[in-house]
Motif scaffolding. Sequence first.
Motif, PDB file in Angstrom:
ATOM      1  N   THR A   1       0.820  -1.214   0.000  1.00 45.32           N
ATOM      2  CA  THR A   1       0.000   0.000   0.000  1.00 45.32           C
ATOM      3  C   THR A   1       0.855   1.265   0.000  1.00 45.32           C
ATOM      4  N   GLY A   2       2.168   1.109   0.019  1.00 44.01           N
ATOM      5  CA  GLY A   2       3.069   2.252   0.023  1.00 44.01           C
ATOM      6  C   GLY A   2       4.243   2.032  -0.907  1.00 44.01           C
ATOM      7  N   GLU A   3       5.378   2.589  -0.549  1.00 40.72           N
ATOM      8  CA  GLU A   3       6.534   2.616  -1.443  1.00 40.72           C
ATOM      9  C   GLU A   3       7.572   1.525  -1.183  1.00 40.72           C
ATOM     10  N   ILE A   4       7.457   0.771  -0.109  1.00 45.66           N
ATOM     11  CA  ILE A   4       8.496  -0.182   0.270  1.00 45.66           C
ATOM     12  C   ILE A   4       8.361  -1.479  -0.528  1.00 45.66           C
ATOM     13  N   ASN A   5       9.481  -1.988  -1.019  1.00 48.05           N
ATOM     14  CA  ASN A   5       9.508  -3.271  -1.720  1.00 48.05           C
ATOM     15  C   ASN A   5       9.638  -4.377  -0.672  1.00 48.05           C
ATOM     16  N   PHE A   6       8.515  -4.783  -0.106  1.00 46.43           N
ATOM     17  CA  PHE A   6       8.551  -5.740   1.001  1.00 46.43           C
ATOM     18  C   PHE A   6       9.005  -7.121   0.565  1.00 46.43           C
ATOM     19  N   LYS A   7       8.745  -7.502  -0.666  1.00 44.22           N
ATOM     20  CA  LYS A   7       9.196  -8.817  -1.102  1.00 44.22           C
ATOM     21  C   LYS A   7      10.714  -8.913  -1.005  1.00 44.22           C
ATOM     22  N   ASN A   8      11.415  -7.857  -1.409  1.00 44.43           N
ATOM     23  CA  ASN A   8      12.873  -7.855  -1.310  1.00 44.43           C
ATOM     24  C   ASN A   8      13.341  -7.774   0.139  1.00 44.43           C
ATOM     25  N   VAL A   9      12.665  -6.954   0.941  1.00 44.65           N
ATOM     26  CA  VAL A   9      13.037  -6.827   2.353  1.00 44.65           C
ATOM     27  C   VAL A   9      12.817  -8.150   3.080  1.00 44.65           C
ATOM     28  N   PHE A  10      11.682  -8.787   2.851  1.00 44.74           N
ATOM     29  CA  PHE A  10      11.403 -10.071   3.492  1.00 44.74           C
ATOM     30  C   PHE A  10      12.395 -11.142   3.024  1.00 44.74           C
ATOM     31  N   LYS A  11      12.750 -11.114   1.755  1.00 46.94           N
ATOM     32  CA  LYS A  11      13.725 -12.070   1.235  1.00 46.94           C
ATOM     33  C   LYS A  11      15.069 -11.893   1.951  1.00 46.94           C
ATOM     34  N   TYR A  12      15.483 -10.648   2.153  1.00 43.08           N
ATOM     35  CA  TYR A  12      16.729 -10.382   2.875  1.00 43.08           C
ATOM     36  C   TYR A  12      16.657 -10.935   4.299  1.00 43.08           C
ATOM     37  N   ILE A  13      15.562 -10.654   4.992  1.00 42.01           N
ATOM     38  CA  ILE A  13      15.407 -11.112   6.368  1.00 42.01           C
ATOM     39  C   ILE A  13      15.440 -12.636   6.434  1.00 42.01           C
ATOM     40  N   TYR A  14      14.763 -13.282   5.505  1.00 41.07           N
ATOM     41  CA  TYR A  14      14.727 -14.744   5.470  1.00 41.07           C
ATOM     42  C   TYR A  14      16.114 -15.314   5.212  1.00 41.07           C
ATOM     43  N   GLU A  15      16.821 -14.738   4.255  1.00 40.65           N
ATOM     44  CA  GLU A  15      18.147 -15.256   3.906  1.00 40.65           C
ATOM     45  C   GLU A  15      19.183 -14.997   4.993  1.00 40.65           C
ATOM     46  N   LYS A  16      18.913 -14.040   5.878  1.00 42.39           N
ATOM     47  CA  LYS A  16      19.777 -13.836   7.049  1.00 42.39           C
ATOM     48  C   LYS A  16      19.561 -14.927   8.094  1.00 42.39           C
ATOM     49  N   GLY A  17      18.538 -15.737   7.884  1.00 37.38           N
ATOM     50  CA  GLY A  17      18.249 -16.804   8.836  1.00 37.38           C
ATOM     51  C   GLY A  17      17.459 -16.346  10.045  1.00 37.38           C
ATOM     52  N   PHE A  18      16.725 -15.248   9.909  1.00 42.31           N
ATOM     53  CA  PHE A  18      15.977 -14.707  11.043  1.00 42.31           C
ATOM     54  C   PHE A  18      14.856 -15.662  11.438  1.00 42.31           C
ATOM     55  N   LYS A  19      14.842 -16.074  12.711  1.00 44.75           N
ATOM     56  CA  LYS A  19      13.834 -16.994  13.222  1.00 44.75           C
ATOM     57  C   LYS A  19      12.887 -16.326  14.211  1.00 44.75           C
ATOM     58  N   GLY A  20      13.038 -15.021  14.382  1.00 43.95           N
ATOM     59  CA  GLY A  20      12.203 -14.294  15.328  1.00 43.95           C
ATOM     60  C   GLY A  20      10.866 -13.894  14.739  1.00 43.95           C
ATOM     61  N   VAL A  21      10.191 -13.013  15.447  1.00 45.53           N
ATOM     62  CA  VAL A  21       8.849 -12.583  15.078  1.00 45.53           C
ATOM     63  C   VAL A  21       8.905 -11.282  14.292  1.00 45.53           C
ATOM     64  N   CYS A  22       8.055 -11.189  13.273  1.00 46.01           N
ATOM     65  CA  CYS A  22       7.881  -9.964  12.490  1.00 46.01           C
ATOM     66  C   CYS A  22       6.466  -9.438  12.768  1.00 46.01           C
ATOM     67  N   GLY A  23       6.369  -8.451  13.642  1.00 45.46           N
ATOM     68  CA  GLY A  23       5.076  -7.954  14.079  1.00 45.46           C
ATOM     69  C   GLY A  23       4.381  -7.093  13.033  1.00 45.46           C
ATOM     70  N   MET A  24       3.107  -7.331  12.844  1.00 45.28           N
ATOM     71  CA  MET A  24       2.304  -6.577  11.873  1.00 45.28           C
ATOM     72  C   MET A  24       1.717  -5.341  12.551  1.00 45.28           C
ATOM     73  N   GLU A  25       2.594  -4.391  12.872  1.00 48.26           N
ATOM     74  CA  GLU A  25       2.162  -3.206  13.623  1.00 48.26           C
ATOM     75  C   GLU A  25       1.700  -2.106  12.669  1.00 48.26           C
ATOM     76  N   HIS A  26       0.540  -2.332  12.093  1.00 49.32           N
ATOM     77  CA  HIS A  26      -0.015  -1.373  11.141  1.00 49.32           C
ATOM     78  C   HIS A  26      -1.526  -1.513  11.107  1.00 49.32           C
ATOM     79  N   GLY A  27      -2.174  -0.570  10.491  1.00 49.63           N
ATOM     80  CA  GLY A  27      -3.611  -0.647  10.302  1.00 49.63           C
ATOM     81  C   GLY A  27      -3.951  -1.365   9.008  1.00 49.63           C
ATOM     82  N   ASN A  28      -5.253  -1.551   8.770  1.00 47.72           N
ATOM     83  CA  ASN A  28      -5.736  -2.143   7.535  1.00 47.72           C
ATOM     84  C   ASN A  28      -6.087  -1.027   6.553  1.00 47.72           C
ATOM     85  N   PHE A  29      -5.630  -1.163   5.324  1.00 49.55           N
ATOM     86  CA  PHE A  29      -5.878  -0.118   4.324  1.00 49.55           C
ATOM     87  C   PHE A  29      -7.369   0.061   4.071  1.00 49.55           C
TER      88      PHE A  29
END
Length: 306
Positions: free
Chosen positions: A257-285
């Motif tokens: 819904t905005g300007e961030i390329n989340f697919k690339n950001v999420f891919k980076y986080i995944y490839e770093k081996g992150f096993k923690g939580v990614c909180g959905m701290e936002h509203g619904n569009f």
Amino acid sequence: MERRKFIKNVSLGTAAAGIAGVSTSKAAQANNFDADATFNLDYAPHFGMFKNLAGEDLLDQITYMHERGFRSLEDNGMMKRTPEMQEKIGNHLAKLGMTMGVFVLDKGGNGANTLAAGKQEYVDIFLAGCKKAVETSKRVNAKWTTVVPGDFQRDLPLDIQTANVIEALRKGAEILEPHGLTMVLEPLSDNPNLYLRYSPQTYLVCKGVDSPSCKILYDIYHQQKNEGHLITLMEMCWEEIAYIQIGDNPGRKEPGTGEINFKNVFKYIYEKGFKGVCGMEHGNFSSGKQGEEAVIQAYREADSFR
């Protein structure tokens, strides 16, 4: 609660079939529901995000999140709930095999008791909050609590303020560490009076505190506003990042819904081996059931990087 079928999205069909860890919740089995696949990353919705689809009851909302493939929950206001409700939430999460994400440490530092001031009465308020947070964490089996040190103390040099913050946080870490509870420091963009605003600044503070109970909460929405260069700065600060929060910019709504390329950001986080939580701290569009379904579809799309 009406019966729900597995999301059939042609563009995501192949990716969804390849997602590891597909499982069916006990609640879904008992009610003959088809449960959705889990995600590549561990996304955590919050209460109210799916209230039109799941109903107002908090436990029903947790069950619904599980059925739709989510395996964690975050609740900023957990410390304000009654101990009885905290225990119910904790027990329900445990029953479903879900993880409790962050809750905000009450009195953890704000404009009224900024830790940058170095005043003992403010530190005492913060430390009392740490003790209460330990009790809350035990009821819900939480590992992380959000801390914001508060505003600048404008009549003090910046380095003195930083030293004051580090000293206060060290005392807080001494309370939290024996219980396995980590305060995650969140740099914010809400107003220019806030002391903690940038990820390298937060990295410096964490290094100064030097405790496994003091780490970074990297909020993608706030850091896109404050500094940009998301992947570059996450890489620089990675060893101190323990928790991630999500929100697109502008608008602080779901990915896409905005300007961030989340697919690339999420891919980076995944490839770093992150096993923690990614909180959905936002509203619904969008509002209503349609808007809530759109949130889930947005995460399916952004999560389809594999």
